[in-house]
Design an enzyme around this catalytic site. Structure first.
Site, mmCIF file in Angstrom:
data_model
loop_
_atom_site.group_PDB
_atom_site.id
_atom_site.type_symbol
_atom_site.label_atom_id
_atom_site.label_comp_id
_atom_site.label_asym_id
_atom_site.label_seq_id
_atom_site.Cartn_x
_atom_site.Cartn_y
_atom_site.Cartn_z
ATOM 1 N N LYS A 185 -28.030 12.773 -79.177
ATOM 2 C CA LYS A 185 -29.577 13.491 -79.385
ATOM 3 C C LYS A 185 -30.691 12.969 -78.254
ATOM 4 O O LYS A 185 -31.646 13.615 -78.499
ATOM 5 C CB LYS A 185 -29.854 12.894 -80.810
ATOM 6 C CG LYS A 185 -29.117 13.804 -82.133
ATOM 7 C CD LYS A 185 -29.070 15.215 -81.900
ATOM 8 C CE LYS A 185 -28.254 15.729 -83.168
ATOM 9 N NZ LYS A 185 -28.577 17.233 -83.117
ATOM 10 N N SER A 233 -19.032 10.375 -87.172
ATOM 11 C CA SER A 233 -18.659 11.750 -86.911
ATOM 12 C C SER A 233 -17.829 11.878 -85.346
ATOM 13 O O SER A 233 -16.932 12.619 -85.332
ATOM 14 C CB SER A 233 -20.022 12.753 -86.615
ATOM 15 O OG SER A 233 -20.751 12.180 -85.412
HETATM 16 N N1 PMP Z 1 -22.989 13.586 -85.388
HETATM 17 C C1 PMP Z 1 -24.256 12.705 -85.462
HETATM 18 C C2 PMP Z 1 -23.949 11.372 -85.815
HETATM 19 C C3 PMP Z 1 -25.318 13.711 -85.071
HETATM 20 O O1 PMP Z 1 -26.544 12.800 -85.510
HETATM 21 C C4 PMP Z 1 -25.305 14.908 -85.131
HETATM 22 C C5 PMP Z 1 -26.894 15.622 -85.039
HETATM 23 N N2 PMP Z 1 -27.334 15.670 -86.296
HETATM 24 C C6 PMP Z 1 -24.174 15.491 -84.975
HETATM 25 C C7 PMP Z 1 -23.218 14.756 -84.851
HETATM 26 C C8 PMP Z 1 -24.039 17.053 -84.710
HETATM 27 O O2 PMP Z 1 -24.475 17.481 -83.588
HETATM 28 P P1 PMP Z 1 -25.286 18.653 -83.244
HETATM 29 O O3 PMP Z 1 -26.449 18.858 -84.294
HETATM 30 O O4 PMP Z 1 -25.633 19.019 -81.779
HETATM 31 O O5 PMP Z 1 -24.379 19.842 -83.880
#
Ligand code: PMP
Length: 332
Positions: free
Chosen positions: A47, A287
């Site tokens: 991010k 994630s």
């Molecule tokens: N994993 C984590 C820990 C995240 O903070 C995010 C973003 N909210 C994502 C995955 C997903 O990424 P994106 O918003 O680019 O789809």
């Protein structure tokens, strides 16, 4: 020649790719799994890329000026990235945070001088969340239209509708993968939160080679709230995109970009993260564990023998020490 950076803004991106050599061997995989370690960003998540891009885009457009407060709502990492960029650029920062976010995240944002407000503590948002049974997109609409409208000297970042979000992945994450693999990539695996990562990175890679397959991760049914399990352990930052009404999909998610969706349960994500910590020495978030689990499912398919799978790992495991991620006794 020396290289002295003058701002954390110069440290965002250009993260390394690592092949999980020991993990591949242990699991007898006949495809390569390369992971893009986004925790190498200055504040340890993917991010940081969009935080910097959305702030600089707003500065260019005259939407953000000295003395303004940057405002956002986020499950955490975007808040941390923005809090740090705001500090480094001299802006104030205020963030509305989902209630289930781990406490490390609140603490980090506050350390950067940011103000944190739980979404449920903002009365208008709390009402909408209750009326819509937790519809996050409706809650953000209410925040934008009822709470922030009319406030002066603020810039509402709005990562779920800000085109600078997928655009920075198209401009940086995708090209970095292409260059580091010298174009030898067959499958991209990415989580979907705002959809920025999968949409931008996927768009760039497909523009280089339309045969590259894009796989998007969705939380499995046992990892989402239901009548029988209203408060499951969720994968932070990852949201369903199939089987969800169109108006609830962030506009930063391109639903045409992916070739396949793989569902991952939280416990599967935990197990993959625990395993790679031991095999290859990387400490990653939930994630990221999910992305490795999905990559492993793909690597085991006979048709993918000899292929190269790149999985984008969003953040560091240090941000989850208060959860069950590395609690080996927790088995789902
Ligand atoms: N994993 C984590 C820990 C995240 O903070 C995010 C973003 N909210 C994502 C995955 C997903 O990424 P994106 O918003 O680019 O789809």
């Amino acid at each position: 020649m020396g290289k002295i950076n003058k701002s954390i803004t110069e440290l965002v991106g250009r993260t390394p790719l690592l092949e999980l050599v020991n993990y591949e061997k242990k699991n007898n995989l006949e495809a390569k799994i390369l992971v893009k370690l986004e925790y190498f960003n200055p504040n340890q998540s993917v991010k940081d890329r969009i935080a910097l891009a959305m702030v600089e885009d707003a500065e260019k457009k005259g939407l953000l000026k000295p003395g303004y407060t940057i405002v956002e709502t986020t499950s955490g990492n975007t808040g941390i990235g923005l809090a740090a960029i705001a500090a480094a650029k001299g802006y104030k920062f205020k963030v509305y945070v989902q209630d289930n976010v781990s406490k490390e995240r609140f603490q980090v944002i506050q350390a950067f001088g940011g103000e944190t407000i739980k979404l449920s503590e903002e009365p208008v948002v709390a009402r909408v969340l209750q009326e819509t049974n937790g519809d996050f997109v409706a809650a953000i609409d209410a925040l934008r239209n009822e709470v922030l409208a009319g406030q002066e000297n603020i810039f509402f970042v709005d990562q779920v509708s800000n085109p600078a979000n997928p655009a920075i992945h198209e401009a940086t994450t995708g090209p970095e993968i292409w260059e580091d693999t010298e174009g030898n990539v067959d499958i991209l695996v990415a989580n979907v939160g705002t959809g920025g990562t999968v949409s931008g990175t996927g768009k760039f890679l497909k523009s280089k080679n339309s045969d590259i397959k894009v796989v998007a991760i969705q939380p499995g049914p046992n990892s989402l709230p239901s009548d029988s399990n209203p408060e499951p352990e969720e994968i932070t930052g990852v949201h369903p995109f199939e089987g969800v009404p169109k108006e609830r999909i962030p506009s930063t998610m391109d639903l045409n970009i992916y070739d396949e969706k793989v569902e991952v349960e939280t416990i599967e994500a935990y197990k993959a993260a625990r395993e790679v910590a031991k095999t290859d020495g990387i400490l990653i978030g939930t994630s990221s564990g999910g992305a490795i689990h999905a990559a492993t499912v793909l690597a085991k398919r006979p048709e993918n023998k000899g292929k190269t799978i790149v999985a984008v790992l969003p953040d560091t495991g240090l941000r989850y020490l208060s959860t069950n991620l590395f609690n080996e006794e927790y088995q789902g």
